[in-house]
Scaffold this motif. Structure first.
Motif, PDB file in Angstrom:
ATOM      1  N   ALA A   1      33.451  71.345  91.513  1.00 50.43           N
ATOM      2  CA  ALA A   1      33.097  70.011  91.016  1.00 50.43           C
ATOM      3  C   ALA A   1      33.338  69.903  89.520  1.00 50.43           C
ATOM      4  O   ALA A   1      33.888  68.895  89.033  1.00 50.43           O
ATOM      5  CB  ALA A   1      31.628  69.718  91.348  1.00 50.43           C
ATOM      6  N   ALA A   2      32.950  70.918  88.764  1.00 51.07           N
ATOM      7  CA  ALA A   2      33.156  70.876  87.318  1.00 51.07           C
ATOM      8  C   ALA A   2      34.634  70.878  86.979  1.00 51.07           C
ATOM      9  O   ALA A   2      35.083  70.155  86.066  1.00 51.07           O
ATOM     10  CB  ALA A   2      32.459  72.063  86.665  1.00 51.07           C
ATOM     11  N   ALA A   3      35.430  71.657  87.681  1.00 54.44           N
ATOM     12  CA  ALA A   3      36.867  71.726  87.391  1.00 54.44           C
ATOM     13  C   ALA A   3      37.548  70.407  87.679  1.00 54.44           C
ATOM     14  O   ALA A   3      38.581  70.082  87.065  1.00 54.44           O
ATOM     15  CB  ALA A   3      37.499  72.850  88.210  1.00 54.44           C
ATOM     16  N   GLY A   4      37.009  69.618  88.611  1.00 56.23           N
ATOM     17  CA  GLY A   4      37.634  68.343  88.944  1.00 56.23           C
ATOM     18  C   GLY A   4      37.266  67.207  88.014  1.00 56.23           C
ATOM     19  O   GLY A   4      37.759  66.087  88.186  1.00 56.23           O
ATOM     20  N   ALA A   5      36.436  67.457  87.041  1.00 57.11           N
ATOM     21  CA  ALA A   5      36.034  66.399  86.123  1.00 57.11           C
ATOM     22  C   ALA A   5      37.207  65.923  85.274  1.00 57.11           C
ATOM     23  O   ALA A   5      37.355  64.722  85.023  1.00 57.11           O
ATOM     24  CB  ALA A   5      34.883  66.874  85.234  1.00 57.11           C
ATOM     25  N   ASP A   6      38.053  66.807  84.814  1.00 56.95           N
ATOM     26  CA  ASP A   6      39.250  66.447  84.037  1.00 56.95           C
ATOM     27  C   ASP A   6      40.254  67.586  84.185  1.00 56.95           C
ATOM     28  O   ASP A   6      40.176  68.596  83.481  1.00 56.95           O
ATOM     29  CB  ASP A   6      38.887  66.234  82.569  1.00 56.95           C
ATOM     30  CG  ASP A   6      40.034  65.561  81.797  1.00 56.95           C
ATOM     31  OD1 ASP A   6      41.210  65.862  82.120  1.00 56.95           O
ATOM     32  OD2 ASP A   6      39.755  64.763  80.903  1.00 56.95           O
ATOM     33  N   LYS A   7      41.186  67.428  85.108  1.00 57.60           N
ATOM     34  CA  LYS A   7      42.122  68.519  85.415  1.00 57.60           C
ATOM     35  C   LYS A   7      43.093  68.775  84.277  1.00 57.60           C
ATOM     36  O   LYS A   7      43.653  69.872  84.168  1.00 57.60           O
ATOM     37  CB  LYS A   7      42.886  68.206  86.691  1.00 57.60           C
ATOM     38  CG  LYS A   7      41.994  68.125  87.920  1.00 57.60           C
ATOM     39  CD  LYS A   7      42.801  67.835  89.182  1.00 57.60           C
ATOM     40  CE  LYS A   7      41.889  67.765  90.405  1.00 57.60           C
ATOM     41  NZ  LYS A   7      42.656  67.486  91.639  1.00 57.60           N
ATOM     42  N   ALA A   8      43.263  67.805  83.393  1.00 54.56           N
ATOM     43  CA  ALA A   8      44.219  67.983  82.297  1.00 54.56           C
ATOM     44  C   ALA A   8      43.624  68.830  81.188  1.00 54.56           C
ATOM     45  O   ALA A   8      44.328  69.647  80.578  1.00 54.56           O
ATOM     46  CB  ALA A   8      44.657  66.629  81.758  1.00 54.56           C
ATOM     47  N   LEU A   9      42.347  68.654  80.905  1.00 49.11           N
ATOM     48  CA  LEU A   9      41.746  69.352  79.773  1.00 49.11           C
ATOM     49  C   LEU A   9      41.001  70.629  80.179  1.00 49.11           C
ATOM     50  O   LEU A   9      40.942  71.576  79.396  1.00 49.11           O
ATOM     51  CB  LEU A   9      40.774  68.420  79.038  1.00 49.11           C
ATOM     52  CG  LEU A   9      41.407  67.317  78.189  1.00 49.11           C
ATOM     53  CD1 LEU A   9      40.329  66.434  77.576  1.00 49.11           C
ATOM     54  CD2 LEU A   9      42.268  67.924  77.078  1.00 49.11           C
ATOM     55  N   ILE A  10      40.421  70.653  81.382  1.00 45.05           N
ATOM     56  CA  ILE A  10      39.601  71.810  81.781  1.00 45.05           C
ATOM     57  C   ILE A  10      40.533  72.934  82.230  1.00 45.05           C
ATOM     58  O   ILE A  10      41.244  72.825  83.238  1.00 45.05           O
ATOM     59  CB  ILE A  10      38.614  71.424  82.894  1.00 45.05           C
ATOM     60  CG1 ILE A  10      37.625  70.361  82.358  1.00 45.05           C
ATOM     61  CG2 ILE A  10      37.865  72.647  83.403  1.00 45.05           C
ATOM     62  CD1 ILE A  10      36.666  69.846  83.389  1.00 45.05           C
ATOM     63  N   ALA A  11      40.542  74.033  81.488  1.00 54.34           N
ATOM     64  CA  ALA A  11      41.428  75.170  81.785  1.00 54.34           C
ATOM     65  C   ALA A  11      40.748  76.206  82.657  1.00 54.34           C
ATOM     66  O   ALA A  11      41.424  77.028  83.289  1.00 54.34           O
ATOM     67  CB  ALA A  11      41.889  75.819  80.482  1.00 54.34           C
ATOM     68  N   GLY A  12      39.396  76.212  82.711  1.00 57.91           N
ATOM     69  CA  GLY A  12      38.722  77.210  83.526  1.00 57.91           C
ATOM     70  C   GLY A  12      37.235  76.985  83.563  1.00 57.91           C
ATOM     71  O   GLY A  12      36.650  76.476  82.600  1.00 57.91           O
ATOM     72  N   VAL A  13      36.634  77.366  84.715  1.00 54.78           N
ATOM     73  CA  VAL A  13      35.183  77.271  84.901  1.00 54.78           C
ATOM     74  C   VAL A  13      34.714  78.604  85.465  1.00 54.78           C
ATOM     75  O   VAL A  13      35.301  79.122  86.425  1.00 54.78           O
ATOM     76  CB  VAL A  13      34.808  76.122  85.853  1.00 54.78           C
ATOM     77  CG1 VAL A  13      33.288  76.044  86.011  1.00 54.78           C
ATOM     78  CG2 VAL A  13      35.355  74.797  85.353  1.00 54.78           C
ATOM     79  N   GLN A  14      33.636  79.133  84.874  1.00 51.14           N
ATOM     80  CA  GLN A  14      33.164  80.443  85.320  1.00 51.14           C
ATOM     81  C   GLN A  14      31.645  80.459  85.338  1.00 51.14           C
ATOM     82  O   GLN A  14      30.987  79.941  84.427  1.00 51.14           O
ATOM     83  CB  GLN A  14      33.674  81.537  84.380  1.00 51.14           C
ATOM     84  CG  GLN A  14      33.320  82.937  84.831  1.00 51.14           C
ATOM     85  CD  GLN A  14      33.949  83.990  83.929  1.00 51.14           C
ATOM     86  OE1 GLN A  14      34.607  83.654  82.949  1.00 51.14           O
ATOM     87  NE2 GLN A  14      33.730  85.249  84.265  1.00 51.14           N
TER      88      GLN A  14
END
Length: 807
Positions: A733-746
């Protein structure tokens, strides 16, 4: 197959040495397994004369013998030696067999050395038959006639200098089960000339009193021809010395002249025969299929119960012989036999093999008939055997009684001299090729070659080339590089799937796994436990009860291998296999898997505390590594639609959608671990190598590396949510918030347990994530960061039902 050198020379006129013959046989495809040369074991034993045999001064049972020897043969100078001998028959003037110092005595395994016995020197030995391994007689030394030539080797005097050759026969060469067939190959190679074999018909002097009939249902296949003739007035007894020596040399026990003659033809000309006591046969002989339940007391002393369809030779009263395999005891020949019925027949190889296997009977006759003897030699062999019976045992021969006819084995194949070069790369002149085939018994007419009746293995043009190349010697082949169809660098030949298999195998080996190669067959219980076991996957003719089904998954074989290794002391294991698994019995109902298991701990014990038990995350990481190596998309879903052999709460399915699984990973179900008797935690994975989509266009270069000169930014978020919510849902869900700017979620923290329940409420937990933002076009402002943070919180709260943790 055993035979002696002198036996071979009965059929082959040759000056070749034993070494040349043995080398040629192996080169011809008749591999020599052993050569027993008496000259090597008994060549040092020579005939000597006892000049004087006087009592030993210090022993009542020993004699002090002065022995005249010829160490260099009859033409050399004699020498006198002293030998202390304990044989009671040692006497002055006798001629005996002497072994000089340094000789190895095969009967005792002793190497003779100079010795002193009761104060007297002894140099050598006067030998008994047991010491030469000629018999068990050891009551006295060998006492030779007075005319025995002094100094001659004993093996030459006694006719023992006949080397025995043992060769291995492949199933496609039944003609080499007779000495004449071996001689034919050697003659074709050029090691001599095959002596002519001209069997002349033996005229009968009276009608055969025993009739023979073949059941109509057996004439087509089971027994095309059966023939025999009565020889009356024979005198059975020991066979001549030359025949007994020949049979003993190949490991057969001489029985009587009549039986020894049939054994001789079995090994000499590959023509098994059988001889009945004609006075014990009641009425005529008939060849018929057994009804089932008949009993036969065979020559080996055992009683066999016949199954329906097995071929029998019976008289008007009872079964007399198991056709083509073994005769019956009740009609066997004895020393009192005076009238015999000698039979020769051709039996169907498949029927003989099936009967012999079902009754567990091994005999020289079965060994030959199930491989195929020469049907055209049936009557000729009968005539030759009848002539030898008359020569050795006397008697009067009847006319031939027969039924059926010689089966037609005529066939021809195109002979193309250029085919030899095309298939084996040997340049052999056409004249040489024709001469080779003719020497082997082939009939050549124009461009057609007709195989002889004794070669049932010749079934096509390629077999003609094989015979030509075999006789010419495959050792003459020269290695030559294959020409490329096109110039330049060779194009890749591996298919995309083969490339994926290789990549998966290399990745797993690099991760520290050991590769296993197991059978594609598993037992029914394992097949059922792993989703198989259907009738479509059951083998009709399994190797064993533990290999009855095609495997539906690779994990059963790996678990069996792990259990075997644990039973031998290897507790920690990492095993993998890449191979096919089967979902059905039809073509295409199989798929390639890459599977692995981890058992026990991740590392050996050390003082740094790095050892821990393997868990599902180890399996997940390795499965993801394999997927990455074979080119699977980096983003995927993890679902819980698990197969029954994985733990329902500690496993997952990596997929690109509900119908496209890429891999299954996790801890194995406890019942599976118990069934395979494994100790310690067991995790594993199965990667479906064919499922990841292939790229639409194949590129010869890598994708360009996209980098940014702007500094990345990380923001941390903590959410309070239900304890059953999976962390992966938060990450996606967090990664889908902005696919252009979000490079990774951990995920970097999880707060659960009683303290979390006390702070957030029963059944609640806290999960913290770190989000890395990578600007591309410009640096992010505080307003930009706040806007993206709000989107992340909204997405996670909507997807999980959680709330942002304050403070």
């Amino acid at each position: 197959m055993k035979f002696t050198l002198s036996w071979l020379r009965d059929h082959l006129e040759t000056e070749a040495t034993l070494e040349q013959i043995a080398e040629a046989l192996t080169d011809l495809g008749l591999e020599v397994e052993e050569v027993s040369d008496p000259a090597q074991s008994l060549g040092a034993f020579r005939i000597a004369r006892v000049i004087e045999a006087a009592p030993h001064p210090d022993a009542d049972r020993l004699r002090l013998c002065r022995v005249e020897t010829w160490p260099n043969g009859p033409d050399g100078a004699p020498q006198e030696v002293q030998v202390v001998c304990g044989a009671p028959n040692a006497r002055t003037g006798m001629r005996a067999v002497f072994a000089p110092v340094g000789t190895h005595v095969p009967g005792t395994g002793v190497d003779l050395k100079p010795g002193v016995i009761r104060g007297q020197a002894s140099n050598g030995m006067l030998c008994s038959e047991r010491e030469l391994m000629l018999s068990d007689a050891h009551d006295g030394i060998i006492d030779l006639p007075d005319d025995a030539p002094l100094g001659l080797r004993f093996i030459d005097y006694a006719g023992l200098n006949d080397p025995v050759i043992e060769i291995a026969i492949t199933p496609n060469r039944p003609d080499a089960l007779g000495v004449r067939g071996i001689a034919r190959d050697l003659a074709a190679r050029g090691l001599g000339v095959l002596k002519p074999l001209a069997p002349a018909a033996v005229q009968g002097s009276f009608p055969c009193p025993i009739s023979v009939t073949i059941a109509p249902e057996l004439k087509e296949k089971g027994c095309p021809i059966f023939a025999g003739r009565v020889i009356r007035g024979v005198k059975n007894g020991p066979s001549p010395d030359w025949l007994q020596k020949r049979l003993r040399a190949i490991g057969l026990r001489p029985i009587s002249a009549l039986v020894d003659i049939t054994n001789f033809f079995t090994f000499d000309l590959n023509r098994p025969l059988h001889v009945f006591d004609a006075d014990k046969v009641q009425g005529g002989l008939r060849i018929h299929p057994a009804k089932g339940g008949e009993e036969l007391l065979a020559l080996d002393g055992k009683t066999y119960t016949l199954h329906p369809g097995q071929m029998l030779i019976s008289d008007d009263h009872q079964p007399e012989s198991l056709a083509g395999i073994m005769g019956g005891e009740l009609s066997g020949c004895t020393d009192e036999t005076v009238n015999v019925f000698l039979e020769s027949a051709y039996w169907d190889p498949i029927t003989i093999a099936a009967t012999g296997r079902a009754l567990k009977i091994n005999s020289d006759a079965r060994y030959r008939f199930e491989r195929g003897v020469d049907p055209a030699f049936t009557l000729e062999g009968l005539d030759m055997a009848a002539r030898m019976v008359v020569e050795l045992c006397g008697g009067e021969v009847s006319d031939i009684a027969s039924d059926g006819g010689i089966p037609d084995t005529a066939r021809s194949y195109r002979f193309d001299p250029l085919r030899t070069r095309a298939l084996v790369g040997m340049d052999i002149p056409e004249a040489t090729q024709r001469a080779t085939l003719e020497a082997l018994g082939f009939a050549l007419t124009g461009d057609q070659a007709q195989p002889p009746s004794w070669r049932p293995d010749i079934l096509g043009e390629a077999d003609l080339v094989e015979e030509i190349a075999r006789i010419a010697s495959l050792t003459k082949l020269e290695g030559k590089p294959l020409s490329r169809p096109t110039a330049g660098v060779a194009r890749p030949i591996l298919t995309p799937l083969q490339t994926r298999e290789r990549a998966a195998r290399r990745m797993l080996a690099g991760l520290g796994y050991n590769e296993c190669v197991s059978y594609s067959f598993i037992d029914a219980a394992s097949a059922t436990a792993f989703g198989g076991g259907q009738d479509a996957l059951r083998l009709e003719n399994p190797i064993s009860s533990e290999m009855t089904h095609m495997r539906p998954d690779l994990l059963p074989g790996l678990l069996q291998a792990a259990a075997r290794n644990q039973a031998r002391g290897s507790a920690d294991l990492a095993l993998f296999e890449v191979g096919p698994a089967f979902s059905g019995g039809e073509p295409g109902e199989q798929h390639i898997q890459a599977a692995g298991i981890l058992v026990g701990a991740t590392a050996p014990r050390d003082p740094y505390g790095s050892r821990r038990a393997v868990d599902l995350y180890d399996a997940k990481a390795d499965a993801e590594a394999v997927l990455g190596a074979i080119g699977a998309p980096a983003k995927f879903q993890i679902t819980r639609n698990l197969p029954g052999w994985f733990h329902p709460g500690r496993a997952g399915v990596i997929s690109l959608g509900p119908k496209l699984p890429l891999a299954v990973f996790g801890e194995l179900h406890p019942k599976i671990i118990k069934a395979y008797d494994l100790k310690g935690p067991v995790v594993g994975f199965t990667v479906f190598v064919e499922n990841p989509p292939y790229p639409k266009a194949r590129k010869t270069t890598r994708q360009p590396l996209i980098t940014s000169a702007l500094q990345s930014v990380e923001r941390d978020f903590a959410f309070i949510l239900d304890a059953q919510v999976e962390a992966l849902n938060i990450v996606n869900a967090a990664a889908g918030a902005d696919k252009a700017l979000i490079a990774g979620v951990q995920v970097f923290d999880e707060f659960t347990g009683p303290k979390a329940a006390a702070q957030f409420g029963e059944g609640r937990k806290s999960v913290a994530i770190s989000v890395r933002l990578q600007p591309v076009e410009r640096s992010l402002t505080e307003e930009d960061l706040d806007a993206i943070s709000r989107k992340i919180v909204e997405k996670v709260e909507k997807a999980t039902g959680g709330t942002l943790r304050a403070g």
